[in-house]
Design a protein around this motif. Structure first.
Motif, PDB file in Angstrom:
ATOM      1  N   ARG A   4       1.028  16.198   3.189  1.00  0.00           N
ATOM      2  CA  ARG A   4       0.701  16.840   4.462  1.00  0.00           C
ATOM      3  C   ARG A   4       1.860  16.725   5.438  1.00  0.00           C
ATOM      4  O   ARG A   4       2.143  17.634   6.197  1.00  0.00           O
ATOM      5  CB  ARG A   4      -0.562  16.221   5.066  1.00  0.00           C
ATOM      6  CG  ARG A   4      -0.853  16.714   6.476  1.00  0.00           C
ATOM      7  CD  ARG A   4      -2.190  16.239   6.999  1.00  0.00           C
ATOM      8  NE  ARG A   4      -3.297  16.932   6.360  1.00  0.00           N
ATOM      9  CZ  ARG A   4      -4.567  16.779   6.727  1.00  0.00           C
ATOM     10  NH1 ARG A   4      -4.880  15.940   7.694  1.00  0.00           N
ATOM     11  NH2 ARG A   4      -5.523  17.439   6.112  1.00  0.00           N
ATOM     12  N   ALA A  19      -6.253   6.752   6.579  1.00  0.00           N
ATOM     13  CA  ALA A  19      -6.617   7.561   5.417  1.00  0.00           C
ATOM     14  C   ALA A  19      -6.694   9.045   5.762  1.00  0.00           C
ATOM     15  O   ALA A  19      -6.312   9.905   4.966  1.00  0.00           O
ATOM     16  CB  ALA A  19      -7.956   7.086   4.854  1.00  0.00           C
ATOM     17  N   ASN A  76      -8.274   1.754   9.106  1.00  0.00           N
ATOM     18  CA  ASN A  76      -7.940   2.316   7.803  1.00  0.00           C
ATOM     19  C   ASN A  76      -8.510   3.709   7.593  1.00  0.00           C
ATOM     20  O   ASN A  76      -7.911   4.519   6.876  1.00  0.00           O
ATOM     21  CB  ASN A  76      -8.398   1.355   6.709  1.00  0.00           C
ATOM     22  CG  ASN A  76      -7.516   0.122   6.648  1.00  0.00           C
ATOM     23  OD1 ASN A  76      -6.376   0.180   6.228  1.00  0.00           O
ATOM     24  ND2 ASN A  76      -8.039  -1.004   7.107  1.00  0.00           N
ATOM     25  N   GLN A 124       1.022   4.066  -2.989  1.00  0.00           N
ATOM     26  CA  GLN A 124       0.818   5.488  -2.725  1.00  0.00           C
ATOM     27  C   GLN A 124       1.965   6.309  -3.300  1.00  0.00           C
ATOM     28  O   GLN A 124       1.760   7.368  -3.894  1.00  0.00           O
ATOM     29  CB  GLN A 124       0.697   5.744  -1.221  1.00  0.00           C
ATOM     30  CG  GLN A 124       0.589   7.230  -0.881  1.00  0.00           C
ATOM     31  CD  GLN A 124       0.197   7.480   0.553  1.00  0.00           C
ATOM     32  OE1 GLN A 124      -0.953   7.330   0.928  1.00  0.00           O
ATOM     33  NE2 GLN A 124       1.159   7.863   1.375  1.00  0.00           N
ATOM     34  N   HIS A 127      -2.718  10.089   7.047  1.00  0.00           N
ATOM     35  CA  HIS A 127      -1.528   9.800   6.238  1.00  0.00           C
ATOM     36  C   HIS A 127      -1.789  10.224   4.798  1.00  0.00           C
ATOM     37  O   HIS A 127      -1.917   9.408   3.894  1.00  0.00           O
ATOM     38  CB  HIS A 127      -1.185   8.310   6.300  1.00  0.00           C
ATOM     39  CG  HIS A 127       0.165   7.994   5.707  1.00  0.00           C
ATOM     40  ND1 HIS A 127       1.339   8.478   6.224  1.00  0.00           N
ATOM     41  CD2 HIS A 127       0.515   7.251   4.634  1.00  0.00           C
ATOM     42  CE1 HIS A 127       2.358   8.038   5.502  1.00  0.00           C
ATOM     43  NE2 HIS A 127       1.883   7.298   4.527  1.00  0.00           N
ATOM     44  N   ARG A 128      -1.879  11.530   4.584  1.00  0.00           N
ATOM     45  CA  ARG A 128      -2.138  12.066   3.254  1.00  0.00           C
ATOM     46  C   ARG A 128      -0.843  12.556   2.624  1.00  0.00           C
ATOM     47  O   ARG A 128      -0.061  13.239   3.270  1.00  0.00           O
ATOM     48  CB  ARG A 128      -3.130  13.225   3.328  1.00  0.00           C
ATOM     49  CG  ARG A 128      -4.495  12.816   3.850  1.00  0.00           C
ATOM     50  CD  ARG A 128      -5.458  13.980   3.841  1.00  0.00           C
ATOM     51  NE  ARG A 128      -6.756  13.589   4.344  1.00  0.00           N
ATOM     52  CZ  ARG A 128      -7.795  14.410   4.429  1.00  0.00           C
ATOM     53  NH1 ARG A 128      -7.674  15.666   4.045  1.00  0.00           N
ATOM     54  NH2 ARG A 128      -8.949  13.977   4.911  1.00  0.00           N
ATOM     55  N   PRO A 129      -0.609  12.223   1.344  1.00  0.00           N
ATOM     56  CA  PRO A 129       0.608  12.681   0.672  1.00  0.00           C
ATOM     57  C   PRO A 129       0.695  14.200   0.682  1.00  0.00           C
ATOM     58  O   PRO A 129      -0.275  14.897   0.413  1.00  0.00           O
ATOM     59  CB  PRO A 129       0.442  12.147  -0.762  1.00  0.00           C
ATOM     60  CG  PRO A 129      -0.535  11.026  -0.643  1.00  0.00           C
ATOM     61  CD  PRO A 129      -1.456  11.392   0.483  1.00  0.00           C
ATOM     62  N   GLY A 168      -4.415   4.291   2.892  1.00  0.00           N
ATOM     63  CA  GLY A 168      -5.499   3.774   3.715  1.00  0.00           C
ATOM     64  C   GLY A 168      -6.543   3.025   2.913  1.00  0.00           C
ATOM     65  O   GLY A 168      -7.028   1.970   3.330  1.00  0.00           O
ATOM     66  N   LYS A 169      -6.890   3.560   1.735  1.00  0.00           N
ATOM     67  CA  LYS A 169      -7.915   2.916   0.916  1.00  0.00           C
ATOM     68  C   LYS A 169      -7.406   1.612   0.308  1.00  0.00           C
ATOM     69  O   LYS A 169      -8.140   0.624   0.217  1.00  0.00           O
ATOM     70  CB  LYS A 169      -8.379   3.877  -0.178  1.00  0.00           C
ATOM     71  CG  LYS A 169      -9.138   5.077   0.357  1.00  0.00           C
ATOM     72  CD  LYS A 169      -9.624   5.982  -0.760  1.00  0.00           C
ATOM     73  CE  LYS A 169     -10.418   7.157  -0.205  1.00  0.00           C
ATOM     74  NZ  LYS A 169     -10.887   8.067  -1.282  1.00  0.00           N
ATOM     75  N   SER A 215       0.820  -1.210   0.000  1.00  0.00           N
ATOM     76  CA  SER A 215       0.000   0.000   0.000  1.00  0.00           C
ATOM     77  C   SER A 215       0.855   1.261   0.000  1.00  0.00           C
ATOM     78  O   SER A 215       0.543   2.234  -0.699  1.00  0.00           O
ATOM     79  CB  SER A 215      -0.955   0.000   1.199  1.00  0.00           C
ATOM     80  OG  SER A 215      -0.239   0.019   2.414  1.00  0.00           O
ATOM     81  N   TRP A 233      -2.063   6.456  -5.077  1.00  0.00           N
ATOM     82  CA  TRP A 233      -3.254   5.878  -4.451  1.00  0.00           C
ATOM     83  C   TRP A 233      -3.142   6.026  -2.940  1.00  0.00           C
ATOM     84  O   TRP A 233      -2.082   5.805  -2.365  1.00  0.00           O
ATOM     85  CB  TRP A 233      -3.403   4.404  -4.811  1.00  0.00           C
ATOM     86  CG  TRP A 233      -3.581   4.150  -6.279  1.00  0.00           C
ATOM     87  CD1 TRP A 233      -3.718   5.084  -7.266  1.00  0.00           C
ATOM     88  CD2 TRP A 233      -3.611   2.876  -6.934  1.00  0.00           C
ATOM     89  NE1 TRP A 233      -3.839   4.484  -8.483  1.00  0.00           N
ATOM     90  CE2 TRP A 233      -3.785   3.120  -8.319  1.00  0.00           C
ATOM     91  CE3 TRP A 233      -3.521   1.564  -6.486  1.00  0.00           C
ATOM     92  CZ2 TRP A 233      -3.860   2.103  -9.251  1.00  0.00           C
ATOM     93  CZ3 TRP A 233      -3.599   0.537  -7.416  1.00  0.00           C
ATOM     94  CH2 TRP A 233      -3.767   0.800  -8.780  1.00  0.00           C
ATOM     95  N   ARG A 234      -4.242   6.397  -2.290  1.00  0.00           N
ATOM     96  CA  ARG A 234      -4.230   6.585  -0.845  1.00  0.00           C
ATOM     97  C   ARG A 234      -3.936   5.265  -0.143  1.00  0.00           C
ATOM     98  O   ARG A 234      -4.617   4.257  -0.370  1.00  0.00           O
ATOM     99  CB  ARG A 234      -5.572   7.146  -0.381  1.00  0.00           C
ATOM    100  CG  ARG A 234      -5.868   8.550  -0.873  1.00  0.00           C
ATOM    101  CD  ARG A 234      -5.234   9.595   0.016  1.00  0.00           C
ATOM    102  NE  ARG A 234      -5.932   9.629   1.280  1.00  0.00           N
ATOM    103  CZ  ARG A 234      -7.052  10.299   1.492  1.00  0.00           C
ATOM    104  NH1 ARG A 234      -7.616  10.987   0.509  1.00  0.00           N
ATOM    105  NH2 ARG A 234      -7.625  10.294   2.677  1.00  0.00           N
TER     106      ARG A 234
END
Length: 223
Positions: free
Chosen positions: A219, A212, A208, A166, A215-217, A174-175, A162, A171-172
């Motif tokens: 940030r 999500a 998750n 990302q 843990h955002r790209p 968490g998702k 995952s 792609w996130r």
């Protein structure tokens, strides 16, 4: 009449400093001590979550979930199964995520396997509702995984994939992990009751969603 020279009006916007950007900031790499305490704390949080799940008859997703399924089916030690299942993913991590990430991940998985095996000898839980175990365990899992991710480590298979997706595809994390976790939890129907599977799904959703949101790209700087 004043003898002072006349000046054009001052543009307030022109004199206001621009907001600082990431390019303007000096990002300091984590020290060895910072990495060590994060890896220890993250794996401790996750081990507590796994102990809660085992006590309540639940499971989680990813490689830990696969270890739970095998544990419930064979009664083999959970920590040992978790360590063995993750062995094939070290090559993927080494080639896709780098040496540092792989070494830290190996240490994290080894620590988690030991904590999961020996922690129950240090304390006991007499009463635990599965709903409480699901929510608390999900939050502990999410927190522990974030500690590790922000110090370039993970707890194996699903997390490695995952985080790579990302980084490579945007792609996130968490998702992506939620999809894999739900697939593993569905397999649990072969070894535990539907009620326990439902609580396990709740734990996966809590974990998750937490990842999500937090843990955002872009940030946070993950070094």
């Amino acid at each position: 009449m004043s003898d002072l020279p006349l000046h054009p009006p001052v543009d307030a916007a022109a004199t206001t400093p621009a907001p600082a950007t990431m390019d303007d900031l000096t990002i300091r790499s984590h020290t060895l001590f910072e990495d060590a305490q994060a890896i220890f704390t993250g794996t401790l949080f996750v081990s507590l979550a796994l102990i809660l799940f085992a006590q309540a008859g639940l499971l989680t997703g990813g490689t830990a979930g696969a270890a739970f399924v095998l544990h419930y089916a064979t009664d083999v030690n959970l920590g040992r199964l978790f360590f063995l299942i993750n062995l094939p993913f070290y090559w993927f991590a080494w080639t896709r995520m780098g040496r540092e990430f792989t070494i830290k991940t190996f240490i994290s998985i080894a620590l988690l396997s030991l904590m999961t095996e020996f922690s129950p000898r240090l304390f006991a839980i007499d009463r635990l509702h599965p709903a409480y175990a699901a929510v608390l365990g999900g939050l502990l899992l999410g927190s522990g995984c974030l500690f590790l991710a922000r110090h370039r480590a993970s707890l194996g298979g699903a997390t490695i994939v995952s985080l790579y997706l990302q980084k490579a595809k945007g792609w996130r994390a968490g998702k992506v992990q939620m999809a894999m976790d739900c697939a593993i939890v569905l397999l649990a129907l072969t070894v535990i009751s539907p009620e326990r599977v439902a609580y396990s799904v709740l734990a996966a959703v809590v974990m998750n969603l937490f990842i999500a949101v937090n843990h955002r790209p872009g940030r946070y700087a993950v070094l």
